[in-house]
Each structure stands twice: as C-alpha cells, then as structure tokens.
Design a protein around this motif. Sequence first.
Motif, short mmCIF file in Angstrom:
data_model
loop_
_atom_site.label_atom_id
_atom_site.label_comp_id
_atom_site.label_asym_id
_atom_site.label_seq_id
_atom_site.Cartn_x
_atom_site.Cartn_y
_atom_site.Cartn_z
N PRO A 1 0.81 -1.23 0.00
CA PRO A 1 0.00 0.00 0.00
C PRO A 1 0.84 1.27 0.00
O PRO A 1 0.43 2.27 -0.60
N VAL A 2 1.99 1.24 0.65
CA VAL A 2 2.83 2.45 0.68
C VAL A 2 3.37 2.74 -0.72
O VAL A 2 3.38 3.90 -1.17
N GLY A 3 3.79 1.69 -1.42
CA GLY A 3 4.26 1.88 -2.78
C GLY A 3 3.18 2.41 -3.70
O GLY A 3 3.42 3.29 -4.53
N VAL A 4 1.97 1.90 -3.54
CA VAL A 4 0.85 2.38 -4.35
C VAL A 4 0.52 3.82 -4.00
O VAL A 4 0.25 4.65 -4.89
N ALA A 5 0.52 4.15 -2.70
CA ALA A 5 0.25 5.53 -2.29
C ALA A 5 1.25 6.49 -2.92
O ALA A 5 0.89 7.58 -3.39
N GLN A 6 2.52 6.09 -2.97
CA GLN A 6 3.53 6.95 -3.58
C GLN A 6 3.27 7.15 -5.06
O GLN A 6 3.42 8.26 -5.59
N GLN A 7 2.83 6.08 -5.74
CA GLN A 7 2.48 6.22 -7.15
C GLN A 7 1.32 7.19 -7.35
O GLN A 7 1.35 8.02 -8.27
N LEU A 8 0.31 7.08 -6.51
CA LEU A 8 -0.84 7.98 -6.63
C LEU A 8 -0.43 9.43 -6.38
O LEU A 8 -0.85 10.34 -7.12
N LEU A 9 0.39 9.65 -5.37
CA LEU A 9 0.83 11.01 -5.07
C LEU A 9 1.69 11.56 -6.22
O LEU A 9 1.55 12.73 -6.61
N ASN A 10 2.56 10.71 -6.77
CA ASN A 10 3.39 11.15 -7.89
C ASN A 10 2.54 11.53 -9.10
O ASN A 10 2.93 12.38 -9.91
N ALA A 11 1.36 10.89 -9.21
CA ALA A 11 0.47 11.14 -10.34
C ALA A 11 -0.50 12.29 -10.07
O ALA A 11 -1.37 12.57 -10.91
N GLY A 12 -0.38 12.94 -8.92
CA GLY A 12 -1.19 14.11 -8.65
C GLY A 12 -2.29 13.95 -7.63
O GLY A 12 -3.09 14.89 -7.41
N ALA A 13 -2.37 12.79 -6.96
CA ALA A 13 -3.40 12.62 -5.93
C ALA A 13 -3.20 13.65 -4.81
O ALA A 13 -2.06 13.98 -4.44
N ASP A 14 -4.30 14.14 -4.28
CA ASP A 14 -4.28 15.15 -3.22
C ASP A 14 -4.11 14.48 -1.86
O ASP A 14 -4.99 13.73 -1.43
N PRO A 15 -3.00 14.73 -1.15
CA PRO A 15 -2.82 14.10 0.17
C PRO A 15 -3.87 14.55 1.18
O PRO A 15 -4.05 13.90 2.20
N ASN A 16 -4.57 15.66 0.90
CA ASN A 16 -5.64 16.13 1.77
C ASN A 16 -7.02 15.69 1.30
O ASN A 16 -8.03 16.23 1.76
#
Length: 274
Positions: A107-122
């Motif tokens: 899940p941490v690796g996937v979260a990093q991919q999502l954030l790198n692709a523009g996902a909003d951490p908030n």
Amino acid sequence: MPTAADPGSRSPHRITAFADPAAEFLAHACLTYGADGPERIAHASRLLVDHPSIVDASFAVPVVLGDPERVREWLAADPAVAVAQTGPFDWEPLLYLTYGRLGVGDPVGVAQQLLNAGADPNSGYLWEGLSSPFTAVTGCFGRGEGDQPPHPAGLALARLLLAAGASPNDSQALYNCQFRSDDAHLRLLFEFGLGRGEPPWTMAPSTRRMLHDVLLWAASTGQRDRVALLLEHGVEADPGIEGHPIHGGRSPVEVARHHGHTAVAELLASSVDG
C-alpha cells in the motif's frame, strides 16, 4: 478536498446496491463507519476468488489490493485515474487505499504512485455531510466510536501523506483516536506540525478547539501520559475556550477533578499556574 461550495457529502455505509462485483468488492473491502466488521472483509475476499476479473474492472481494485504493477499500468494508460472519483462511494483512489482493510500488497508503494500522479494528500469526504472531514489520514488511523481497526500500514501511510503535504490538523483523526491510550498518532502528527496553523478544510473546527477537545477527553479518562504530551506541545490547559457540552462545560482541570483523576488534575493545574 471537500470545500464549503462542494461539501463532498457521502454516506458509504448506506450503499447496499452495487453495479457490478468490482463495486461490491470495494464497498466491502473498505471501512464505511457504519456496518464495519471482519465479515465484510471476508466477503470481499470471497468476491475476489469468485470474480478474479475484477482486478482489471476498476482502478480502485488494484489500489485496494496494493498492486503496484497493475496500478502502474493503469496510470500509464490514463494518468487522470489517480484523481478521478470512482467506485461505489465516488471516492478518489487514495481514499480506497487508506480505508481499505484487506492488509495485502504494497500500500505504501501504491500511495507513492498515486501522489506522484497528482493525488491530493488532503483528499477526504464528509461522512453524512458532517463538518469534520474523513480524510485519507483519518483512514490510515481508523478507530472511532466503533473502534474500527487502523490500516495495517497506517503509520507508514500517514507519514507518507504528511510528508507530501497532508494537514496534521486532522480533527476526525484526533477524535477517532482519542478513545485509546496509544499516542503514536499524536506523536506523528505533532512531528509534522499539529497545532500550528489551521486545517485546510473550511468546515473543520479550529486547531485550538480540536486540541482542547482532545485534552478534555484525556482529562476525563485519566490519560496522564497523553495530557503531558499535549501540554509539552503547547496545548493550553486553560485557553479561554468554553468546555465541550459532553463535559458539562468544565475546564480540563475541573473535568479531571470531577472524574477523580487527581494526578491529571494536579498536572493540569500546575500548567495553568505556571
């Protein structure tokens, strides 16, 4: 993130009809803060066995499964899926990840991919339209009145989100975690600035108000270590804020004395006097 103009109201616990097995899987694999329980996770696991093709039916499925390779393939084909609301709850993928409870994959690796692709951490939503956002960080920590389990990688995920810019002034996370004495969430949030500034959600309570409520609950339950931690990080024992109605409007010192927690009352009183 939800705003006053677009409140982002969701009632995931009320959704019981599903368009397809993928939607049913997602709904049962994630916390809804309604009818949560291990039987829902078991049902999600059975759906995955009975309908293996759902791993390619919705981007949120490999996200929940913590499958970095499939997530990478989806993002390469269409980067916009990282931020698009999807699935049975109309959530952003990051929320399916942090509220998912299957405990598999990376899940941490996937979260990093999502954030790198523009996902909003908030990113977050308003449960039943209430004013305290259930954010991605909230999902990492779980808990609440029903004592929902934290994400198996909750602290690591929360750290990643906070490092990416998620607000540490997360009122729902503070509320949900106040019922247990473990302070790991507080230490992490303080590390990233809890108590400084205001939350980015216009409908959320002020930072002083939310921390005062945490202090009141800790005083009422005799959590001396938590009270000491809060005072150490500048939370005021007597901030001039009216006490929460659930505590009869009492101050933290008065709450501690009312419940017979003498050591906590003395610690709070010394902070006020000092």
